[in-house]
Design an enzyme around this catalytic site. Structure first.
Site, PDB file in Angstrom:
ATOM      1  N   LYS A  13       0.623  -1.436  -0.568  1.00  0.00           N
ATOM      2  CA  LYS A  13       0.092  -0.274  -0.321  1.00  0.00           C
ATOM      3  C   LYS A  13       1.200   1.211  -0.241  1.00  0.00           C
ATOM      4  O   LYS A  13       0.650   2.173  -0.887  1.00  0.00           O
ATOM      5  CB  LYS A  13      -0.964   0.412   1.159  1.00  0.00           C
ATOM      6  CG  LYS A  13      -1.975  -0.858   1.348  1.00  0.00           C
ATOM      7  CD  LYS A  13      -2.600  -0.783   2.209  1.00  0.00           C
ATOM      8  CE  LYS A  13      -2.448  -0.417   4.090  1.00  0.00           C
ATOM      9  NZ  LYS A  13      -1.620  -2.250   3.581  1.00  0.00           N
ATOM     10  N   ARG A  88     -10.631   1.723  10.191  1.00  0.00           N
ATOM     11  CA  ARG A  88      -9.621   0.341  10.423  1.00  0.00           C
ATOM     12  C   ARG A  88     -11.585  -0.508  10.559  1.00  0.00           C
ATOM     13  O   ARG A  88     -10.662  -1.745  10.727  1.00  0.00           O
ATOM     14  CB  ARG A  88      -9.071   0.361  11.577  1.00  0.00           C
ATOM     15  CG  ARG A  88      -7.130   0.877  11.471  1.00  0.00           C
ATOM     16  CD  ARG A  88      -6.766   1.113  12.236  1.00  0.00           C
ATOM     17  NE  ARG A  88      -4.671   1.558  11.825  1.00  0.00           N
ATOM     18  CZ  ARG A  88      -3.850   1.047  11.721  1.00  0.00           C
ATOM     19  NH1 ARG A  88      -4.253  -0.138  11.144  1.00  0.00           N
ATOM     20  NH2 ARG A  88      -3.150   1.829  11.092  1.00  0.00           N
ATOM     21  N   ARG A 127      13.558 -11.988   2.838  1.00  0.00           N
ATOM     22  CA  ARG A 127      14.574 -11.026   3.379  1.00  0.00           C
ATOM     23  C   ARG A 127      14.962 -11.304   4.869  1.00  0.00           C
ATOM     24  O   ARG A 127      16.418 -10.553   4.515  1.00  0.00           O
ATOM     25  CB  ARG A 127      13.212  -9.881   3.795  1.00  0.00           C
ATOM     26  CG  ARG A 127      13.530  -8.246   4.079  1.00  0.00           C
ATOM     27  CD  ARG A 127      12.907  -7.344   3.378  1.00  0.00           C
ATOM     28  NE  ARG A 127      11.947  -7.602   3.984  1.00  0.00           N
ATOM     29  CZ  ARG A 127      10.528  -7.146   4.431  1.00  0.00           C
ATOM     30  NH1 ARG A 127       9.995  -7.513   3.287  1.00  0.00           N
ATOM     31  NH2 ARG A 127       9.619  -6.863   5.400  1.00  0.00           N
ATOM     32  N   ARG A 139      14.845  -4.940  11.889  1.00  0.00           N
ATOM     33  CA  ARG A 139      13.517  -4.048  13.255  1.00  0.00           C
ATOM     34  C   ARG A 139      13.010  -4.888  13.859  1.00  0.00           C
ATOM     35  O   ARG A 139      13.362  -5.886  13.529  1.00  0.00           O
ATOM     36  CB  ARG A 139      12.118  -3.185  12.329  1.00  0.00           C
ATOM     37  CG  ARG A 139      12.898  -1.992  11.027  1.00  0.00           C
ATOM     38  CD  ARG A 139      11.834  -1.538  10.535  1.00  0.00           C
ATOM     39  NE  ARG A 139      10.484  -2.652  10.503  1.00  0.00           N
ATOM     40  CZ  ARG A 139       9.739  -2.240   9.479  1.00  0.00           C
ATOM     41  NH1 ARG A 139       9.633  -1.028   8.593  1.00  0.00           N
ATOM     42  NH2 ARG A 139       8.999  -3.546   8.925  1.00  0.00           N
ATOM     43  N   ARG A 150       0.458  -9.256  13.111  1.00  0.00           N
ATOM     44  CA  ARG A 150      -0.392  -8.189  12.110  1.00  0.00           C
ATOM     45  C   ARG A 150      -1.751  -8.135  11.318  1.00  0.00           C
ATOM     46  O   ARG A 150      -2.979  -7.898  11.139  1.00  0.00           O
ATOM     47  CB  ARG A 150       0.227  -7.046  11.935  1.00  0.00           C
ATOM     48  CG  ARG A 150       1.511  -6.943  12.194  1.00  0.00           C
ATOM     49  CD  ARG A 150       2.338  -6.474  11.727  1.00  0.00           C
ATOM     50  NE  ARG A 150       2.263  -5.171  11.046  1.00  0.00           N
ATOM     51  CZ  ARG A 150       3.586  -4.437  10.514  1.00  0.00           C
ATOM     52  NH1 ARG A 150       4.545  -5.544   9.410  1.00  0.00           N
ATOM     53  NH2 ARG A 150       2.875  -3.918   8.832  1.00  0.00           N
TER      54      ARG A 150
END
Length: 206
Positions: A13, A88, A127, A139, A150
């Site tokens: 997005k 949301r 990754r 991170r 998530r």
């Protein structure tokens, strides 16, 4: 042009929002950025949000919608905007609809990027392996387990927005697993269709 981008974490997005900003001269409005800006500016609704956050409470939908309302009234949003991170939930979408209607505005389209969750997880795993091999820092939330959490939250809270906007004839679904350029081209095509429909009879497009 006023639109919402839907899609789970990792769907791309952010990348597509930047393309739309550059292609159409509209602004990307992030809920987090708008909250911080309102607090910093000391606006009435910003001060209210500051007090709520200071207590450690979640900012209620009515306050977030008021902050969005203030932000879209600014000159740089006159040509249009992309809402990022809001709504949301369906109640937030309903509140947003009411606020826009009060201002004589409406969304032009809601673009959903459909992706394969397993492919997203594999992409993150790859990754992580590559960054670890190069000795690059990761991170804290850049790992498959965090993404699973998530994704579960997205399915529970945000995924119902697809049906909500589909019933309104506003949902445009794009294959988010296609190459970035192909996704951008597909979004441009459905937005062109949406713009044509807004000048004639509205109709649902899938």
């Amino acid at each position: 042009m006023r639109l919402i981008l839907l899609g789970p974490p990792g769907a791309g997005k952010g990348t597509q929002a930047q393309h739309l900003v550059q292609a159409h001269g509209i602004v990307q409005l992030s809920t987090g950025d708008m909250l911080r800006a309102a607090v910093k500016a000391g606006t009435p609704v910003g001060l209210e949000a500051k007090e709520i956050m200071a207590r450690g409470d979640l900012v209620p939908d009515a306050v977030v919608v008021a902050i969005v309302a203030d932000r879209i009234g600014e000159p740089d949003a006159a040509k249009g905007f992309i809402l990022d991170g809001f709504p949301r939930t369906v109640p937030q979408a309903e509140a947003l609809d009411r606020m826009l209607a009060e201002r004589g505005l409406a969304l032009d389209a809601v673009v959903e990027l459909k992706v394969d969750e397993q492919a997203l997880l594999e992409r993150v795993e790859k990754r992580v392996r590559e960054m670890t091999a190069r000795g690059e820092p990761l991170r804290a939330d850049d790992n498959p387990e965090a993404l699973k959490t998530r994704l579960a939250a997205y399915r529970a809270q945000t995924a119902p927005l697809s049906a909500y906007y589909e019933t309104k004839g506003m949902l445009r679904t794009i294959d988010g697993m296609a190459p970035i350029g192909a996704v951008s081209a597909a979004i441009d095509a459905v937005l062109k269709t949406a713009a044509g429909e807004s000048r004639s009879t509205p109709a649902a497009v899938r």
